[in-house]
Design an enzyme around this catalytic site. Structure first.
Site, PDB file in Angstrom:
ATOM      1  CG  HIS A  50      -1.974   0.904   1.372  1.00 26.09           C
ATOM      2  ND1 HIS A  50      -1.816   2.261   1.163  1.00 26.09           N
ATOM      3  CD2 HIS A  50      -3.271   0.728   1.702  1.00 26.09           C
ATOM      4  CE1 HIS A  50      -2.976   2.858   1.375  1.00 26.09           C
ATOM      5  NE2 HIS A  50      -3.871   1.945   1.708  1.00 26.09           N
ATOM      6  CD  GLU A  99      -3.278   1.064  -1.976  1.00 21.86           C
ATOM      7  OE1 GLU A  99      -3.667  -0.048  -1.571  1.00 21.86           O
ATOM      8  OE2 GLU A  99      -3.902   2.123  -1.732  1.00 21.86           O
TER       9      GLU A  99
END
Ligand code: BG6
Length: 306
Positions: free
Chosen positions: A174, A276
């Site tokens: 992330h 991400e």
């Protein structure tokens, strides 16, 4: 909490202290143990809590990652910014489980460090199932994050199924990238791709042209292993390459959501964008007993003109 003996032991077993390469364990913010890696091209900072990378800084061009200066550093909370490891699910599949899985709030162990000749530095951290992970997810596993700090930043997340039945897991690296001004950011590489709009009941939509951000954006781009280039104004380009992943999440909380998050500065959205590398939604991976699935992301600064 990092105790001095544990840090001494980590430095003894895994530390490196050569002319221009160093791997050093110490007490980080919130007294959590962290490791600093310094190579000839870049430095990185990694917390064992969540295997969370909080900095990757090129000596000649500065920081690539964004960190919230309001982040908590505590054993039961995720760190805000850097690269949270979301696993074994992405988002919040049921009300009773932690958002983005338990890996980002778990204590990882160091299993290996290496200095390569290229020259880059590598560290591997591992998380295995225990009573706590099994209380959320009843499967045996061995999850390994390799961080390679060279001219590029490479992150490799591998899951070995150590059990006797297949497992299915989602995952996300992330990554919060630092940008100078979100209004001048363009993301290239996902033109004409489909995405699931998390702000519109996961409705499937089509990307027309480059991605620009002038509102909250929360999208899962599907069926894509494309390279994404973050164009940060006229002067900086970060290239994000990947493998073992056919979904890419793009997230920026914009004004209201930034204000609603207790660990995020109100104006923080102006200096960050998350791109991400994921196995999200339909891209969740089934892993047979004894098999490994690896997802890799490499980030490089491809051009800086002055
Ligand atoms: C993104 C999700 O990946 O992470 C968003 O798509 C979510 O929906 C964001 O808001 C941040 O999540 P968290 O749990 O770190 O606040």
């Amino acid at each position: 909490m990092a105790d001095i003996k544990q840090l001494e032991q980590l430095n003894h077993e895994f530390g490196i202290d050569d002319a221009d390469t160093r791997i050093l364990f110490s007490q980080g913010r919130g007294d959590l143990p962290k490791v600093d890696l310094k190579g000839p091209f870049a430095s990185a900072e990694l917390y064992l809590h969540g295997a969370h990378l909080t900095s990757f800084r090129l000596h000649d061009s500065g920081e690539l990652l964004w960190m919230s200066d309001m982040s908590e550093f505590s054993e039961d909370r995720p760190i805000r910014g850097g690269v949270p490891i979301c696993w074994p699910w992405f988002g919040k599949p049921t009300a009773t489980v932690p958002q983005h899985g338990f890996a980002r709030t778990s204590k990882w162990k160091v299993v290996e460090t290496k200095a390569h000749l290229d020259p880059s530095l590598e560290i591997a951290l591992r998380l295995t199932d225990d009573d706590s992970t099994r209380s959320y997810w009843p499967h045996p596993f061995e999850l390994t994050l390799r961080v390679i700090v060279g001219r590029d930043l490479t992150l490799q997340l591998s899951c070995l199924n150590t059990g006797e039945t297949p497992i299915t897991a989602e995952a996300a690296l992330h990554t919060y990238f630092h940008v100078s001004d979100i209004a001048a950011v363009k993301l290239l590489g996902l033109e004409q791709r489909s995405y699931l709009d998390k702000l519109d009941s996961l409705k499937r939509k089509q990307q027309e042209g480059a991605i620009t951000i002038d509102r909250e954006v929360d999208r899962i781009y599907v069926d894509t292993d494309d390279i994404v280039t973050i164009c940060d104004g006229q002067t900086r380009r970060i290239e994000v390459r990947k493998s073992g992943s056919e979904s890419t999440v793009v997230w920026n909380p914009w004004v209201d959501k930034s204000a609603a998050m207790g660990d995020f500065p109100n104006d923080g959205y102006q200096q960050m964008v998350c791109v991400e590398t994921t196995n999200a939604d339909q891209d969740a991976r089934r892993i047979e007993p004894g098999e490994v699935h690896t997802m890799t992301q490499s980030c490089s600064l491809v051009s800086v003109s002055t």
